[in-house]
Write a protein that holds these residues in place. Structure first.
Motif, short mmCIF file in Angstrom:
data_model
loop_
_atom_site.label_atom_id
_atom_site.label_comp_id
_atom_site.label_asym_id
_atom_site.label_seq_id
_atom_site.Cartn_x
_atom_site.Cartn_y
_atom_site.Cartn_z
N GLU A 1 0.78 -1.02 0.03
CA GLU A 1 -0.01 0.17 0.00
C GLU A 1 0.99 1.22 -0.11
O GLU A 1 0.55 2.31 -0.71
CB GLU A 1 -1.05 0.11 1.27
N SER A 2 1.94 1.09 0.76
CA SER A 2 2.86 2.40 0.60
C SER A 2 3.31 2.75 -0.67
O SER A 2 3.63 3.84 -1.14
CB SER A 2 3.99 2.22 2.02
N CYS A 3 3.60 1.47 -1.47
CA CYS A 3 4.31 1.68 -2.74
C CYS A 3 3.23 2.53 -3.58
O CYS A 3 3.61 3.18 -4.22
CB CYS A 3 4.63 0.28 -3.49
N ARG A 4 1.97 2.03 -3.45
CA ARG A 4 1.09 2.75 -4.25
C ARG A 4 0.84 4.18 -3.95
O ARG A 4 0.64 5.23 -4.85
CB ARG A 4 -0.42 2.21 -4.13
N ILE A 5 1.08 4.57 -2.55
CA ILE A 5 0.77 5.93 -2.12
C ILE A 5 2.06 6.71 -2.69
O ILE A 5 1.64 7.92 -3.14
CB ILE A 5 0.75 5.99 -0.73
N VAL A 6 3.19 6.15 -2.55
CA VAL A 6 4.53 7.01 -2.92
C VAL A 6 4.39 7.38 -4.28
O VAL A 6 4.87 8.32 -4.82
CB VAL A 6 5.51 6.21 -2.45
N SER A 7 4.00 6.31 -5.23
CA SER A 7 3.80 6.60 -6.62
C SER A 7 3.01 7.60 -6.98
O SER A 7 3.44 8.39 -8.23
CB SER A 7 3.56 5.38 -7.36
N SER A 8 2.08 7.92 -6.26
CA SER A 8 1.12 9.00 -6.59
C SER A 8 1.38 10.34 -5.78
O SER A 8 0.99 11.38 -6.21
CB SER A 8 -0.20 8.65 -6.45
N SER A 9 2.19 10.51 -4.69
CA SER A 9 2.24 11.18 -3.83
C SER A 9 3.45 12.00 -3.64
O SER A 9 3.69 13.02 -3.31
CB SER A 9 1.73 11.08 -2.43
N TYR A 10 4.68 11.26 -4.02
CA TYR A 10 5.97 11.69 -3.82
C TYR A 10 6.12 13.01 -4.84
O TYR A 10 6.71 13.94 -4.17
CB TYR A 10 6.99 10.63 -4.36
N ALA A 11 5.78 12.99 -6.18
CA ALA A 11 5.84 13.94 -6.69
C ALA A 11 5.14 15.35 -6.10
O ALA A 11 5.50 16.61 -6.19
CB ALA A 11 5.36 14.01 -8.33
N VAL A 12 4.03 15.24 -5.66
CA VAL A 12 3.30 16.28 -4.88
C VAL A 12 3.86 16.89 -3.71
O VAL A 12 3.96 18.07 -3.68
CB VAL A 12 1.71 15.77 -4.60
N PHE A 13 4.44 15.99 -3.00
CA PHE A 13 5.30 16.28 -1.95
C PHE A 13 6.45 17.14 -2.41
O PHE A 13 6.63 18.46 -1.61
CB PHE A 13 5.84 15.05 -1.09
N LYS A 14 7.17 17.05 -3.50
CA LYS A 14 8.13 17.43 -3.90
C LYS A 14 7.79 19.07 -4.19
O LYS A 14 8.44 20.00 -3.95
CB LYS A 14 8.84 16.81 -4.66
N LYS A 15 6.72 19.13 -5.04
CA LYS A 15 6.52 20.35 -5.50
C LYS A 15 5.98 21.33 -4.38
O LYS A 15 6.22 22.34 -4.19
CB LYS A 15 5.19 20.17 -6.35
N LYS A 16 4.94 20.67 -3.48
CA LYS A 16 4.60 21.65 -2.32
C LYS A 16 5.69 22.06 -1.33
O LYS A 16 5.92 23.37 -0.93
CB LYS A 16 3.62 20.78 -1.63
N ALA A 17 6.74 21.22 -1.10
CA ALA A 17 7.98 21.45 -0.51
C ALA A 17 8.69 22.54 -1.21
O ALA A 17 9.17 23.80 -0.53
CB ALA A 17 8.70 20.51 -0.23
#
Length: 402
Positions: free
Chosen positions: A361-377
């Motif tokens: 489940e963490s793999c699925r979440i990371v694949s969709s949210s990591y780019a969002v996290f980087k952009k917001k940061a």
């Protein structure tokens, strides 16, 4: 005023520095004021002790004692300098730890008045502590000033910052000389000045606003993102960073770049997790026997892969805690160990299978949210092109068939 400003603030102030420059310099000046005041009492104690301890010895013997004391301090400085990159990884924590060592050294110097016959060993120990603190202060000074400089004025910011520190030190020294003439209690004076120094040091470090992500600030940013969907601003992220967590502590739930044997307690665990990370340059797993999450890095891992691996590890940590009612990993590990003992009596060997669902489940979440996290940061001003996460040296290498 123009003359004074030319000595204490950079040219173009306040536009030439960031807004957090003023609070930092205020607390820094106060810290140097208490440090200068304390220096009068410690020097007086050392001179008094060396005079008593010599018992009629020649001036040459006294001079040798003093030189040996300074020599021991220099040796300690050289040995501690090998820490190198750690001054960048955990700048605030080491800076505050250095100031605590400075006060400890001052306390040892004052102790020489109680046992003057032990002047040399006590003075040497105190000088080692104070020189280690000096290395920490010197090594962390430039990155802090760099964070406040706007443009190519790092030299100007550094010069004015040191000038402010020296002025405060002189004022503290002068006031302490006046007070010392009345022969106040050394213990009381040390307690008051030391408390003022440590408090000012803590506030000085807390006021520093850095743009890079080390482990402490990265944890704050990721946890905020997972809980609210937002990444904290530079000011909020730095304010929430823990200063009291020593960088050498191993009681951390996430281990970045561990050895293979630390991460997997049995081969079956690795074989079960490996297919989930075929496309990644890292592997994230949970070792229930140790109660920690491990992010192993492959030999092709770059800076962004290290950042993503750490992000993934925190996502997995978040899932496991939610699934177990936000228990700490230690409690989860203790529960696992109990189940393992009970099942071993039935000749059943538990594996990481119970946690595979969380990892998937963490793999699925990371694949969709990591780019969002980087952009917001990045939108908040955090530097994402490089990080100070201090990964371990071990790397996973692919075995090629002959």
């Amino acid at each position: 005023m123009s003359f004074i400003r030319s000595y204490v603030v950079p040219e173009g102030f306040p536009d030439s520095v960031t807004p957090s420059y003023v609070p930092y310099m205020t607390w820094r000046a106060l810290k140097h004021f208490f440090g200068g005041a304390l220096g009068v009492f410690t020097t007086k104690a050392l001179l008094s002790s060396v005079g008593v301890s010599r018992n009629g010895a020649t001036q040459g013997a006294v001079a040798i004692n003093w030189i040996l004391k300074d020599g021991a301090g220099r040796v300690g400085k050289m040995l501690f300098a090998r820490q190198g990159k750690k001054f960048d990884y955990d700048l605030k924590q080491l800076r505050f730890s250095g100031d605590l060592l400075m006060e400890l050294g001052a306390g040892v110097e004052l102790a020489t008045t109680a046992v003057p016959q032990l002047f040399l060993p006590l003075a040497c120990a105190a000088n080692v502590l104070k020189n280690v603190a000096a290395v920490t202060s010197t090594s962390t000074r430039t990155p802090i000033y760099k964070a406040y400089a706007r443009g190519e004025n790092i030299g100007d910011v550094t010069a004015k910052g040191e000038c402010v520190g020296n002025i405060a030190d002189l004022l503290g020294t002068g006031l302490s000389i006046l007070i010392s003439r009345r022969n106040p209690s050394l213990v009381t004076s040390f307690a008051i000045l030391s408390c003022g120094y440590v408090f000012s040091s803590y506030q000085e470090v807390k006021s520093v606003v850095l743009h890079t992500l080390n482990r402490a600030r990265f944890t704050v940013a990721v946890e905020s993102f997972l809980q609210s969907g937002n990444v904290p601003s530079l000011k909020d992220g730095n304010a929430q960073e823990s200063i009291f967590s020593p960088p050498w502590s191993k009681n951390t739930p996430v281990v970045l770049g561990p050895k293979f044997g630390e991460a997997f307690h049995e081969p079956a665990s690795f074989l079960a997790v490996k297919p989930l990370f075929e496309e990644e340059r890292y592997i994230v797993t949970y070792n229930p026997s140790k109660g920690k999450i491990y992010a192993l890095l492959k030999d092709q891992a770059k800076s962004d892969d290290i950042l993503k691996a750490s992000f993934h590890a925190h996502v997995l940590l978040h899932f496991i805690r939610l699934a177990n009612g936000k228990q700490s990993l230690k409690k989860i590990s203790d529960s696992y160990q109990l189940e393992r003992k009970e099942s071993s009596s039935n000749h059943a060997i538990p594996t990481n299978a119970d946690f595979l669902d969380h990892i998937a489940e963490s793999c699925r979440i990371v694949s969709s949210s990591y780019a969002v996290f980087k952009k917001k940061a990045a939108d908040q001003g955090w530097i994402m092109s490089e990080s100070l996460l201090n990964p371990g040296r071990p790397r996973l290498c692919e075995l090629k068939e002959l």
